[in-house]
Design a protein around this motif. Structure first.
Motif, PDB file in Angstrom:
ATOM      1  N   MET A   1       0.914  -1.113   0.054  1.00 28.97           N
ATOM      2  CA  MET A   1       0.064  -0.103  -0.001  1.00 28.97           C
ATOM      3  C   MET A   1       1.013   1.258  -0.005  1.00 28.97           C
ATOM      4  O   MET A   1       1.826   1.454   0.722  1.00 28.97           O
ATOM      5  CB  MET A   1      -0.930   0.051   1.422  1.00 28.97           C
ATOM      6  CG  MET A   1      -1.528   1.429   1.596  1.00 28.97           C
ATOM      7  SD  MET A   1      -2.292   1.350   3.304  1.00 28.97           S
ATOM      8  CE  MET A   1      -0.910   0.900   4.534  1.00 28.97           C
ATOM      9  N   TYR A   2       0.520   2.427  -0.757  1.00 26.06           N
ATOM     10  CA  TYR A   2       1.375   3.570  -0.839  1.00 26.06           C
ATOM     11  C   TYR A   2       0.877   4.249   0.541  1.00 26.06           C
ATOM     12  O   TYR A   2      -0.257   4.605   0.799  1.00 26.06           O
ATOM     13  CB  TYR A   2       1.155   4.276  -2.073  1.00 26.06           C
ATOM     14  CG  TYR A   2       1.863   3.811  -3.349  1.00 26.06           C
ATOM     15  CD1 TYR A   2       2.977   4.147  -3.549  1.00 26.06           C
ATOM     16  CD2 TYR A   2       1.224   2.901  -4.311  1.00 26.06           C
ATOM     17  CE1 TYR A   2       3.814   3.639  -4.578  1.00 26.06           C
ATOM     18  CE2 TYR A   2       1.923   2.498  -5.322  1.00 26.06           C
ATOM     19  CZ  TYR A   2       3.169   2.923  -5.438  1.00 26.06           C
ATOM     20  OH  TYR A   2       4.059   2.529  -6.384  1.00 26.06           O
ATOM     21  N   THR A  10       6.200   2.840   0.020  1.00 24.12           N
ATOM     22  CA  THR A  10       4.967   1.726   0.295  1.00 24.12           C
ATOM     23  C   THR A  10       5.392   1.283   1.774  1.00 24.12           C
ATOM     24  O   THR A  10       6.459   1.765   2.397  1.00 24.12           O
ATOM     25  CB  THR A  10       4.889   0.921  -0.435  1.00 24.12           C
ATOM     26  OG1 THR A  10       6.244   0.176  -0.237  1.00 24.12           O
ATOM     27  CG2 THR A  10       4.928   1.142  -2.016  1.00 24.12           C
ATOM     28  N   ASP A  11       4.210   0.678   2.290  1.00 22.16           N
ATOM     29  CA  ASP A  11       4.421   0.417   3.867  1.00 22.16           C
ATOM     30  C   ASP A  11       5.535  -0.820   3.690  1.00 22.16           C
ATOM     31  O   ASP A  11       6.280  -0.820   4.802  1.00 22.16           O
ATOM     32  CB  ASP A  11       3.205  -0.228   4.193  1.00 22.16           C
ATOM     33  CG  ASP A  11       2.632  -1.370   3.459  1.00 22.16           C
ATOM     34  OD1 ASP A  11       2.694  -1.300   2.040  1.00 22.16           O
ATOM     35  OD2 ASP A  11       2.033  -2.425   3.987  1.00 22.16           O
TER      36      ASP A  11
END
Length: 69
Positions: A1-2, A10-11
């Motif tokens: 996820m960004y 991202t994460d």
């Protein structure tokens, strides 16, 4: 996820940086640029950073202790 759209962080990027030794949001900002442009992602970045640090600490504690013979 960004997490940081401005700098495409991202994460997973944050977790990878923690694995490489990043411990603070300031260090993360220097390494990735996360939270350095508009700042909208800062809160989420800090949350993910803290979770990754916590996970790292837990994994170190759970390692088995080897006994010398």
């Amino acid at each position: 996820m960004y997490v940081c759209v401005c700098n495409a962080v991202t994460d997973s990027d944050i977790r990878n940086e923690v694995d490489k030794g990043v411990r603070t949001i300031r260090q993360l900002r220097r390494k990735t640029g996360c939270a350095s442009t508009c700042g909208c992602c800062r809160e989420l970045a800090v949350e993910i950073l803290q979770q990754a640090l916590s996970d790292t600490r837990k994994s170190r504690v759970e390692l088995p202790v080897m006994q010398m013979a």
